[in-house]
Write an enzyme that holds these catalytic residues in place. Structure first.
Site, PDB file in Angstrom:
ATOM      1  N   PRO A  10      25.361 -88.601  72.741  1.00  0.00           N
ATOM      2  CA  PRO A  10      25.302 -87.941  73.920  1.00  0.00           C
ATOM      3  C   PRO A  10      23.970 -86.742  74.432  1.00  0.00           C
ATOM      4  O   PRO A  10      23.481 -86.388  73.401  1.00  0.00           O
ATOM      5  CB  PRO A  10      26.552 -86.987  73.826  1.00  0.00           C
ATOM      6  CG  PRO A  10      27.414 -87.844  72.742  1.00  0.00           C
ATOM      7  CD  PRO A  10      26.491 -88.396  71.902  1.00  0.00           C
TER       8      PRO A  10
ATOM      9  N   SER B   2      31.625 -88.567  64.498  1.00  0.00           N
ATOM     10  CA  SER B   2      32.557 -88.682  65.638  1.00  0.00           C
ATOM     11  C   SER B   2      31.561 -89.128  67.076  1.00  0.00           C
ATOM     12  O   SER B   2      30.327 -89.011  66.886  1.00  0.00           O
ATOM     13  CB  SER B   2      33.283 -87.341  66.015  1.00  0.00           C
ATOM     14  OG  SER B   2      34.232 -87.603  67.115  1.00  0.00           O
ATOM     15  N   CYS B   3      32.027 -88.955  68.023  1.00  0.00           N
ATOM     16  CA  CYS B   3      31.251 -89.321  69.416  1.00  0.00           C
ATOM     17  C   CYS B   3      30.241 -87.862  69.704  1.00  0.00           C
ATOM     18  O   CYS B   3      29.414 -88.253  70.494  1.00  0.00           O
ATOM     19  CB  CYS B   3      32.189 -89.552  70.432  1.00  0.00           C
ATOM     20  SG  CYS B   3      33.353 -88.495  71.023  1.00  0.00           S
ATOM     21  N   VAL B   4      30.754 -86.828  69.562  1.00  0.00           N
ATOM     22  CA  VAL B   4      30.023 -85.710  69.828  1.00  0.00           C
ATOM     23  C   VAL B   4      29.352 -85.100  68.645  1.00  0.00           C
ATOM     24  O   VAL B   4      30.059 -85.049  67.560  1.00  0.00           O
ATOM     25  CB  VAL B   4      30.734 -84.829  70.662  1.00  0.00           C
ATOM     26  CG1 VAL B   4      30.742 -85.271  72.042  1.00  0.00           C
ATOM     27  CG2 VAL B   4      31.989 -84.164  70.123  1.00  0.00           C
TER      28      VAL B   4
END
Lengths: 411, 103
Positions: A353, B101-103
Site C-alpha cells: 500500500p 499482512s496487507c498493511v
C-alpha cells in the site's frame, strides 16, 4: 447443452453467475449455482453490528434475489467434487456433471481449532464478529458492559479481511469514548504477526493511530489455548494475557469439501494458479474469492477484481485459446478508523500500500493511506454499491488490475 | 534496502535484515544471520528452513499452523527452535520474505 457449475453463492459465486448469464448463450450453456444456505450476508457490515451502527437486518438479504433468471439455483450441501469425472456430488447423492467448474466456497472460521475458545465463555465473554450471531451477541454484551480489559486477538493467518481487527479496535475506541467510559476500558490488540502493521510504508503512515487512540499492541503472540477459568490467553511460549472480554478472529480454513475433493492445501484452500486462477489439479476447474490459496487478501474486492480475470480466462478456455489474462492480486480496502473517518489502501502481489489518491490520479476523491472523512463516506456508500452493482456483476469505474497512477513511491 | 556482507558474499537486505533475493541464500548465510539473532542452527532447523523455502517457492501462504502440520516439527518444537517469533525468524534464516499482512 454444456454446463457450468458454480459452488458457493456468496460474493464471488453470485458475481460470477451474473457475469456469465449476461454473456453466455442460454441455448448453449446451462449455469447452475449451489449453496447450502439461503441468506446472503453483507459481511463488511458485521464489523458495525457490535457498536450498534448496523443491526442484523442491515446485512442480510435472500441469496435468491441476486441470482439472475436463467441460472439454476440449488440449495444443498455439497459432498465432493470428482475432478477426473467432471462431477459434483451433492449431499443426498444427486450428481451434477460439468464442463467447467468454479469453486467459490470461501473461507470459514473454526473456533474449535483453538482449545478453550468455544468453551463456557463463548458468546458470554468471548466473541467473534465474523458471524452475524457473534456480532449480535457482542452488541448485547457491550450494551451492559461497564468497562475492563478488552482484548482483540488474531489466532492465525490468513484470515478474512485482514484489516477488520484493526477497524474493530478503532471503532471500539470511538464507541467507548462516545458512551463516556473510555477511561475504564483498556484496549489491547494481539497478533501472531510482528506488529499491527507489517508493511513498512503503512506502518509509517498509520501506526500512530494506535498510539493516538491509546491501543496497546502485543505482537508475536501465537495462542495455544484460552484459559476460561483464569480468563487469559496462553501462548505456545507460555506467555499470558488476561482479559475481561475477548474478541477473536478464529482460525480460518476453506470448506471441508475441498479436502474431501483433494483440491486443496492443508488449510483446505484450493491450490490455484495465482495468475490464471485455474486450479492446479484440473484444467476445467477455476477458483474465485477466499477459497483460493493465492497470496493476497481474503476480501470481497479481491474477488471482484479477480472475477474479471477469471471471466476472460474462462472465455479463452471455452474457445480453446491460451489463458492470457493474468491476475495481479489487486485488493482495495477501506479501513474504518472511528469518529467518522477512514483510510484506504490499494495494493497487489508486488506493490505494498502506497500513499496517493484513488481512483482518479491527483483528484481522488479518496486518499490512499490517509485518514479522512471522505474515505469513511466511501465505506458507508459501499453497502449500496455492493447490493446494487457489485453482486449483479455490473461495471464499476475501477480497473481490475492495480495501477501506479495516483500513487506515490516512498523511500 | 542496504547491502551487507554475509559469509563472504555481498547481498541486498531489507531494513530488517531479510534477504531481498531468495537466490542469494546459502546455508552459510543462514548460519550467519541466525548467529546475529543468537541462534545456533542444527539439522532440525535446516529441515524447517528447507520446508519453508520449498513451500514459499510454490507460492504457498506460510503460517505457524502450516509448519506444525508439516510433519517436521510440532508448534511447541518450532518455538523451541526459533524462540520469540518462530515464523518471523525461520523465514529470515530461510532467505524468504518476512511474513506480512496487507498493511
Amino acid at each position: 447443452m454444456k454446463r457450468i457449475v458454480i459452488l458457493g453463492a456468496g460474493t464471488a459465486g453470485t458475481m460470477m453467475a451474473n457475469k456469465l448469464r449476461n454473456t453466455l448463450d442460454k441455448e448453449e450453456w446451462n449455469i447452475t449455482i449451489v449453496d447450502q444456505f439461503k441468506t446472503h450476508y453483507y459481511q463488511p457490515g458485521f464489523l458495525f453490528i457490535p457498536f450498534g451502527i448496523y443491526n442484523k437486518e442491515d446485512v442480510i438479504k435472500p441469496k435468491a434475489d441476486f441470482i439472475p433468471a436463467g441460472v439454476d439455483m440449488i440449495f444443498s450441501a455439497i459432498d465432493r467434487v470428482e475432478g477426473e469425472a467432471n462431477k459434483v456430488y451433492l449431499e443426498g447423492g444427486k450428481i451434477l456433471n460439468y464442463d467447467y467448474l468454479i469453486v467459490a466456497t470461501g473461507t470459514k472460521t473454526y473456533p474449535e481449532e483453538t482449545p478453550g475458545l468455544k468453551d463456557k465463555l463463548w458468546y458470554k465473554e468471548i466473541f467473534d464478529f465474523y458471524t452475524v450471531e457473534g456480532a449480535v451477541a457482542l452488541q448485547k454484551f457491550f450494551k451492559g458492559w461497564e468497562g475492563g480489559k478488552l482484548v482483540m486477538a488474531i489466532t492465525e493467518v490468513p484470515y478474512k479481511c485482514p484489516v477488520a481487527p484493526l477497524e474493530f479496535v478503532f471503532l471500539a475506541d470511538a464507541y467507548f469514548t462516545g458512551i463516556g467510559i473510555r477511561d475504564k476500558v483498556d484496549i489491547t490488540f494481539v497478533t501472531p504477526m510482528s506488529g499491527a502493521f507489517t508493511k513498512p510504508i503503512a506502518t509509517k503512515m498509520l501506526s500512530e493511530l494506535l498510539e493516538e487512540k491509546n491501543i496497546k499492541v502485543i505482537p508475536d503472540f501465537y495462542i495455544e489455548h484460552v484459559d476460561n477459568d483464569g480468563k487469559k490467553l496462553v501462548s505456545y511460549d507460555e506467555l499470558e494475557i488476561p482479559f475481561d472480554v475477548l474478541t477473536v478472529v478464529p482460525v480460518n480454513m476453506g470448506d471441508a469439501l475441498v479436502e474431501r475433493s483433494g483440491l486443496g492445501d492443508d488449510m483446505n484452500f484450493v491450490l490455484t494458479d495465482k495468475e490464471t486462477l485455474q486450479s492446479k489439479k484440473f484444467e476445467n476447474v477455476f477458483v474465485l474469492g477466499d477459497a483460493a490459496n493465492i497470496p493476497t487478501s481474503k476480501a470481497g474486492s479481491v474477488a471482484h477484481f479477480a472475477s474479471e480475470i477469471l471471466f476472460e480466462n474462462l472465455m479463452s478456455a471455452m474457445e480453446g485459446r491460451p489463458l492470457k489474462a493474468k491476475f495481479d492480486g489487486h485488493a482495495n480496502c477501506y479501513i474504518e478508523t472511528g469518529h467518522g473517518k477512514g483510510a484506504l489502501i490499494d495494493f497487489n502481489y508486488d506493490t505494498e500500500p502506497l500513499p496517493g489518491t484513488f481512483p482518479l490520479p491527483g483528484i481522488g476523491p479518496f486518499g490512499l493511506l490517509k485518514n479522512t472523512k471522505i474515505n469513511h463516506y466511501g465505506k458507508v456508500m459501499f453497502r449500496w454499491i455492493y447490493w446494487h452493482i457489485l453482486l449483479k456483476g455490473k461495471e464499476l469505474p475501477v480497473e481490475p488490475l492495480m495501477t501506479m497512477a495516483g500513487k506515490k513511491r516512498v523511500n | 534496502m542496504a547491502q551487507k556482507t554475509l559469509a563472504g558474499k555481498t547481498v541486498e537486505v531489507t531494513d530488517e535484515g531479510y534477504l531481498v533475493n531468495r537466490k542469494d541464500w546459502t546455508k552459510e548465510i543462514a548460519i550467519e544471520i541466525a548467529k546475529e539473532e543468537g541462534i545456533e542452527l542444527t539439522e532440525k532447523h535446516f529441515e524447517v528452513i528447507e520446508y519453508l523455502r520449498k513451500e514459499s517457492a510454490a507460492g504457498a501462504q506460510l503460517s505457524i499452523r502450516k509448519v506444525g502440520k508439516s510433519g517436521i516439527v510440532d508448534i511447541k518444537g518450532l518455538y523451541q527452535l526459533f524462540p520469540g517469533g518462530p515464523l518471523k525468524y525461520s523465514s529470515k534464516f530461510a532467505g524468504i520474505s518476512k511474513p506480512a499482512s496487507c498493511v
